[in-house]
Design a protein around this motif. Structure first.
Motif, mmCIF file in Angstrom:
data_model
loop_
_atom_site.group_PDB
_atom_site.id
_atom_site.type_symbol
_atom_site.label_atom_id
_atom_site.label_comp_id
_atom_site.label_asym_id
_atom_site.label_seq_id
_atom_site.Cartn_x
_atom_site.Cartn_y
_atom_site.Cartn_z
ATOM 1 N N GLU A 146 -20.351 -40.413 56.717
ATOM 2 C CA GLU A 146 -21.608 -39.948 57.311
ATOM 3 C C GLU A 146 -21.452 -39.653 58.801
ATOM 4 O O GLU A 146 -22.091 -38.731 59.330
ATOM 5 C CB GLU A 146 -22.713 -40.987 57.097
ATOM 6 N N CYS A 148 -18.809 -38.421 60.336
ATOM 7 C CA CYS A 148 -18.190 -37.106 60.475
ATOM 8 C C CYS A 148 -19.138 -35.998 60.014
ATOM 9 O O CYS A 148 -19.133 -34.899 60.566
ATOM 10 C CB CYS A 148 -16.875 -37.056 59.693
ATOM 11 N N ARG A 149 -19.936 -36.280 59.008
ATOM 12 C CA ARG A 149 -20.932 -35.295 58.574
ATOM 13 C C ARG A 149 -21.902 -34.973 59.705
ATOM 14 O O ARG A 149 -22.256 -33.821 59.926
ATOM 15 C CB ARG A 149 -21.709 -35.813 57.352
ATOM 16 N N CYS A 174 -11.055 -34.662 60.723
ATOM 17 C CA CYS A 174 -11.850 -33.511 61.132
ATOM 18 C C CYS A 174 -11.001 -32.602 62.024
ATOM 19 O O CYS A 174 -10.213 -33.082 62.830
ATOM 20 C CB CYS A 174 -13.078 -33.950 61.911
ATOM 21 N N HIS A 187 -21.403 -27.359 51.518
ATOM 22 C CA HIS A 187 -21.643 -28.800 51.655
ATOM 23 C C HIS A 187 -22.199 -29.152 53.031
ATOM 24 O O HIS A 187 -22.903 -30.158 53.177
ATOM 25 C CB HIS A 187 -20.378 -29.617 51.357
ATOM 26 N N VAL A 188 -21.939 -28.350 54.053
ATOM 27 C CA VAL A 188 -22.510 -28.618 55.377
ATOM 28 C C VAL A 188 -24.018 -28.346 55.356
ATOM 29 O O VAL A 188 -24.796 -29.061 56.003
ATOM 30 C CB VAL A 188 -21.806 -27.777 56.455
ATOM 31 N N TRP A 191 -25.515 -31.315 53.938
ATOM 32 C CA TRP A 191 -25.544 -32.403 54.928
ATOM 33 C C TRP A 191 -26.722 -32.247 55.885
ATOM 34 O O TRP A 191 -27.297 -33.240 56.322
ATOM 35 C CB TRP A 191 -24.242 -32.432 55.719
ATOM 36 N N TYR A 195 -29.340 -35.068 56.637
ATOM 37 C CA TYR A 195 -29.604 -35.523 57.996
ATOM 38 C C TYR A 195 -31.104 -35.579 58.262
ATOM 39 O O TYR A 195 -31.606 -36.558 58.846
ATOM 40 C CB TYR A 195 -28.928 -34.595 59.000
#
Length: 232
Positions: A146, A148-149, A174, A187-188, A191, A195
């Protein structure tokens, strides 16, 4: 444009460099622990070995960024290992001062040098962003933690070079890329939704949306009305 396939291929190259660095450093550590090398030769050997691989990371990163750039020619900064050399020296000194007293000293040394190699990649990208006055981002793997996300959702200005070495954890993989050349993966986008949910949960559960609170809510997966993890 830099695609996820390009980044996956790039990560494989970085992992090969990391493995090669580990092999060389372990040979030096084994020779020292067998009494075949003095402390000074061990320290200098570790620093020189890391310097060589940090330079290779810089060259690989430069080629990776240039190959994925669709616009005008990029100005590339000089490849320097000055920052890595000082930190590698400190890591070597810590190893030398603790190896006789604790197990795992060599493994800690490898982790420190591994972190420095990835920081070198991010720092070079940030330096290139500064030189070309463009933004940069961090790409995190689909199975990233999480923390790094959260950092992967940010876009850094060319003045934010310090962030390239500030936000990471042990074994973080990363990589930094130039924002304009980056193809944001699905996938971003997921995220970003996670968030916002974590932010809402942090506000209701903790009364704040500070980065630490949002990260705690994201990690805990708490729902509305939840409570701070106690750590017990």
């Amino acid at each position: 444009m830099i695609t996820q396939k390009d980044i996956a291929d790039f990560r494989r190259v970085l992992k090969r460099l990391r493995a090669a660095q580990a092999d060389d450093v372990l040979r030096i550590a084994a020779a020292y622990e067998a009494g075949e090398l003095s402390e000074s030769r061990t320290q200098s050997g570790i620093v020189l070995t890391h310097s060589r691989y940090a330079g290779a990371v810089g060259k690989t990163t430069r080629d990776f960024l240039v190959s994925g750039h669709d616009g005008k020619d990029l100005s590339t900064p000089p490849i320097s290992d000055a920052a890595s050399r000082g930190k590698a020296a400190r890591a070597a000194n810590f190893y030398l001062s603790t190896v006789a007293e604790r197990s795992g000293a060599a493994e800690r040394l490898l982790t420190d040098l591994d972190n420095l190699a990835y920081i070198a990649q991010r720092r070079f990208t940030a330096s290139m962003a500064r030189k070309n006055r463009v933004k940069w981002k961090r790409d995190a793997s689909p199975d990233a933690c999480e923390f790094c996300r959260m950092t992967a959702l940010n876009e850094y200005s060319f003045n934010d070079a310090d962030q390239a070495g500030a936000e990471y954890h042990d074994h973080c993989e990363c990589v930094a890329v130039l924002a304009d050349d980056y193809e944001t993966p699905p996938h971003v986008e997921e995220w970003a939704e996670q968030y916002e949910e974590a932010r809402a949960n942090a506000k209701e559960a903790y009364g704040t949306v500070s980065p630490d609170a949002v990260l705690a809510a994201w990690r805990a997966g708490i729902g509305r009305g939840g409570s701070l993890p106690t750590g017990d």
